[in-house]
Design an enzyme around this catalytic site. Structure first.
Site, PDB file in Angstrom:
ATOM      1  N   LYS A   3       2.462  43.277  29.273  1.00 27.31           N
ATOM      2  CA  LYS A   3       2.102  44.258  30.302  1.00 27.31           C
ATOM      3  C   LYS A   3       1.419  43.583  31.486  1.00 27.31           C
ATOM      4  O   LYS A   3       1.700  43.901  32.646  1.00 27.31           O
ATOM      5  CB  LYS A   3       1.102  45.273  29.720  1.00 27.31           C
ATOM      6  CG  LYS A   3       1.710  46.483  29.083  1.00 27.31           C
ATOM      7  CD  LYS A   3       0.563  47.456  28.737  1.00 27.31           C
ATOM      8  CE  LYS A   3       0.976  48.440  27.670  1.00 27.31           C
ATOM      9  NZ  LYS A   3      -0.169  49.281  27.241  1.00 27.31           N
ATOM     10  N   ARG A   7       5.545  53.064  33.947  1.00 21.94           N
ATOM     11  CA  ARG A   7       5.094  51.921  34.751  1.00 21.94           C
ATOM     12  C   ARG A   7       6.206  50.965  35.128  1.00 21.94           C
ATOM     13  O   ARG A   7       6.259  50.466  36.245  1.00 21.94           O
ATOM     14  CB  ARG A   7       4.003  51.143  34.005  1.00 21.94           C
ATOM     15  CG  ARG A   7       2.654  51.829  34.028  1.00 21.94           C
ATOM     16  CD  ARG A   7       1.631  51.048  33.189  1.00 21.94           C
ATOM     17  NE  ARG A   7       0.442  51.859  32.987  1.00 21.94           N
ATOM     18  CZ  ARG A   7      -0.259  51.886  31.852  1.00 21.94           C
ATOM     19  NH1 ARG A   7       0.111  51.151  30.814  1.00 21.94           N
ATOM     20  NH2 ARG A   7      -1.318  52.647  31.757  1.00 21.94           N
ATOM     21  N   SER A  42     -13.121  50.200  23.661  1.00 24.33           N
ATOM     22  CA  SER A  42     -12.654  51.494  24.177  1.00 24.33           C
ATOM     23  C   SER A  42     -11.249  51.407  24.744  1.00 24.33           C
ATOM     24  O   SER A  42     -10.622  52.442  24.971  1.00 24.33           O
ATOM     25  CB  SER A  42     -13.611  52.029  25.241  1.00 24.33           C
ATOM     26  OG  SER A  42     -13.714  51.126  26.315  1.00 24.33           O
ATOM     27  N   GLY A  43     -10.731  50.180  24.950  1.00 21.08           N
ATOM     28  CA  GLY A  43      -9.330  50.022  25.323  1.00 21.08           C
ATOM     29  C   GLY A  43      -8.411  50.552  24.227  1.00 21.08           C
ATOM     30  O   GLY A  43      -7.256  50.877  24.476  1.00 21.08           O
ATOM     31  N   CYS A  46      -5.208  49.136  32.086  1.00 24.30           N
ATOM     32  CA  CYS A  46      -6.592  48.775  32.424  1.00 24.30           C
ATOM     33  C   CYS A  46      -6.781  47.273  32.617  1.00 24.30           C
ATOM     34  O   CYS A  46      -7.496  46.849  33.524  1.00 24.30           O
ATOM     35  CB  CYS A  46      -7.550  49.318  31.379  1.00 24.30           C
ATOM     36  SG  CYS A  46      -7.079  48.980  29.670  1.00 24.30           S
ATOM     37  N   GLN A  76     -11.415  41.897  25.907  1.00 22.35           N
ATOM     38  CA  GLN A  76     -11.189  43.327  26.063  1.00 22.35           C
ATOM     39  C   GLN A  76     -12.085  44.169  25.173  1.00 22.35           C
ATOM     40  O   GLN A  76     -12.312  43.837  24.009  1.00 22.35           O
ATOM     41  CB  GLN A  76      -9.710  43.630  25.768  1.00 22.35           C
ATOM     42  CG  GLN A  76      -8.807  43.035  26.829  1.00 22.35           C
ATOM     43  CD  GLN A  76      -7.335  43.326  26.608  1.00 22.35           C
ATOM     44  OE1 GLN A  76      -6.523  42.415  26.559  1.00 22.35           O
ATOM     45  NE2 GLN A  76      -6.990  44.590  26.479  1.00 22.35           N
ATOM     46  N   HIS A 132     -13.691  45.657  30.398  1.00 24.65           N
ATOM     47  CA  HIS A 132     -12.875  44.482  30.115  1.00 24.65           C
ATOM     48  C   HIS A 132     -13.325  43.318  30.995  1.00 24.65           C
ATOM     49  O   HIS A 132     -13.701  43.522  32.154  1.00 24.65           O
ATOM     50  CB  HIS A 132     -11.401  44.752  30.457  1.00 24.65           C
ATOM     51  CG  HIS A 132     -10.703  45.672  29.510  1.00 24.65           C
ATOM     52  ND1 HIS A 132     -11.195  46.021  28.272  1.00 24.65           N
ATOM     53  CD2 HIS A 132      -9.498  46.306  29.615  1.00 24.65           C
ATOM     54  CE1 HIS A 132     -10.334  46.828  27.671  1.00 24.65           C
ATOM     55  NE2 HIS A 132      -9.308  47.023  28.463  1.00 24.65           N
ATOM     56  N   ASN A 140     -13.088  49.623  31.990  1.00 25.55           N
ATOM     57  CA  ASN A 140     -11.682  49.920  31.700  1.00 25.55           C
ATOM     58  C   ASN A 140     -11.373  51.412  31.696  1.00 25.55           C
ATOM     59  O   ASN A 140     -10.226  51.800  31.890  1.00 25.55           O
ATOM     60  CB  ASN A 140     -11.247  49.291  30.365  1.00 25.55           C
ATOM     61  CG  ASN A 140     -12.174  49.623  29.223  1.00 25.55           C
ATOM     62  OD1 ASN A 140     -13.372  49.323  29.288  1.00 25.55           O
ATOM     63  ND2 ASN A 140     -11.662  50.226  28.184  1.00 25.55           N
TER      64      ASN A 140
END
Lengths: 354, 354
Positions: free
Chosen positions: A230, A104, A164-165, A134, A161, A259, A332
């Site tokens: 991030k 990224r 599942s993140g 996400c 958040q 999220h 997300n």
């Protein structure tokens, strides 16, 4: 393998994972732009048969020769796997669309969100295009639309958040804690009681059921978390604003998937509530859900499983006519991962077909 | 009635309620500064016997003559009851310390937090002193300490507010929803499923279990909620900064008790992380809990039932050397209601005894 149009050949790497499952769902329901679609996974998961575009396809084991003749490869795998395999795949001539954090922030890898910076997909010296994380994806389409109208200067973000993140382990941990806690009225009233009651913390540093945890990612300088940095780095890169002021506080909440973000955005120009709402309502990939008098605002429970980003609570700051406050939610796993990768791959498919 | 020192006579109005229960607990455990303590409640709850300072006290029904000879009356009752009865009680010569929203923004009623503006308790032309709402109280002691050092200019706040902020109905609703949802893995994955599964929404406009709800209070102009405007108005009044820029987004989370706030604070002077942490560690009523490398940060589960405000995640903004980001938690029933009322009453007791 499965055959569709005469379009480019696609490989889905990580087809048996959580993000891969959503990728296959999207490939089966969106416009069919590909010729052959190959499914690839670790040797452990290979051999299974999955359904794409209504046809059964056997999953091949990750190996260099699997990518011969592939034009585009969507990667939905952990960072280390992407870092190792993306160069292998590009050396065989395919363009890689990577959903992990491996590339990224690499300068000569474009970070693309089709609604915001589609033109960036064409300059890809390494043959790799990256997709944001996400939390960034949950807000960037909304901010891109507002930036085009008002010129973005500064962001203050607080996140809510989902478990599942943190992957399947995060999902399992939250369900297991919810099972243990249930409606037990002895819990939630005394300091520390939840620490004993919820069982394993899984990937979280504190109980998540009946709690919120102000931490996501790894420790960085100055007390920041990697998840917070991030959001700053990726927002700047996608929006093409390297000087954008961004501050984020990332907090995990006991929600399974989707999220939410509370965003305070300061612009160069004066904003108007109604106009900003109209800009958002007209933006592709965004649903405006904003009428508090009728209890209309986005919540994770109403957004999970859907493609768009939902935005509401749009208000002009009372003390700054150039600032907006808003609240938004996005799935997300879907909006924040598979969908953007699929949309970037479609941009590439259109380029290859043109 | 119960007798203690030769100090002033205190009445506790609303002694049988949720905040009243914490008030009695505080009166029994803090330094004993009162002579007689009388307990008062609605006629419906009167006649019960409660324990204060280890002695049984019968609860009297709310009536004007109950306040004859009373020096200080702590009110832990709904806004409408305060609005009606505070003038009755002051006309009998007592000073009222009111925990409701009835008088907070009335110009000639001081809004007092002993750690921040104790001097304001002395100028009380109506004989009434008000205590801020729980969300404001969760952060104001922390902000007061930082303001004295750096000079506060602007606040951007996002809240993570507990169900008990909506009263007993809020607590019951969350427990009932948690009971219904438990560890059911079919829930949390599809839009709208929770709406059918959680049962009654109670005082909340959407499901709260496995969800977050970006709304608290009533609808106000510009899309703001009353809870968000309270944070702005009360912070300005307590800090004595009528021009302070404040923007808040209030969000309810599935936590029983203890509010959390993510705060971005901009100051007149340059800030330093270590110094700001030292200022907070030395502040009465504040506990610094801030070492992410050792998973130390405040969470509601670790804070509920305790008196102080817990603050952590103290970071200097990367793009503004005059801004701090932090995360704090306080028990909204204890720190955010009964404790401040008790501390204000103690200031008055000291004045009357001096």
């Amino acid at each position: 393998m499965t055959r569709g149009t005469g379009g480019p050949t696609l490989a889905v790497v990580g087809a048996t994972g959580a993000v891969g499952a959503v990728m296959l769902d999207l490939l089966s329901t969106r416009r069919n732009v590909y010729g052959e679609i190959r499914l690839v996974a670790s040797p452990r998961s290979a051999g299974r048969t999955l359904t794409v575009r209504g046809e059964p396809v056997e999953v091949a084991a990750l190996a260099p020769e699997v990518f011969d003749g592939v034009d585009i490869a969507m990667f939905g795998v952990p960072e280390a796997v992407s870092a190792e395999w993306a160069p292998v795949v590009t050396s065989r001539g395919a363009v890689v669309v990577d959903n992990s954090g491996a590339f990224r922030m690499v300068p000569d890898v474009p970070l693309v969100v089709p609604e915001v910076n589609p033109e960036r997909v064409r300059r890809r010296p390494r043959g790799i295009v990256a997709s944001p994380s996400c939390a960034t994806l949950s807000m960037i389409v909304v901010l891109g639309a507002l930036h085009r109208r008002y010129g973005l200067r500064e962001l203050v973000v607080s996140s809510y958040q989902a478990a599942s993140g943190a992957g399947q382990d995060g999902i399992d941990t939250l369900y297991e804690q919810m099972e243990k806690v249930g409606g037990d009225r002895a819990l939630g009233n005394r300091a520390g009681d939840l620490r004993g009651a919820v069982g394993e913390f899984g990937p979280f540093p504190a109980p998540l059921a009946l709690n919120v945890v102000p931490w996501a990612g790894e420790v960085r300088d100055g007390g920041w978390s990697s998840a917070e940095l991030k959001i700053r780095d990726e927002s700047r890169k996608v929006l093409g604003l390297p000087e954008l002021r961004v501050t984020a506080t990332c907090v995990r909440v006991p929600v399974v998937t989707a999220h939410s973000l509370s965003v305070h955005a300061v612009f160069k120009e004066r904003v108007e509530q109604r106009e900003a709402q109209a800009v958002l309502a007209a933006s592709p990939g965004v649903v405006l859900c904003d009428n508090p008098a009728f209890q209309e605002f986005p919540t994770p429970a109403d957004v999970v499983g859907t493609d768009p980003v939902w935005v509401g609570r749009v208000r002009r700051s009372l003390d700054d006519p150039k600032a907006l406050d808003l609240f938004l939610c996005g799935d997300n796993l879907r909006n924040g991962a598979a969908l953007n990768t699929a949309q970037v791959a479609e941009l590439l498919a259109a380029e290859l077909t043109a």
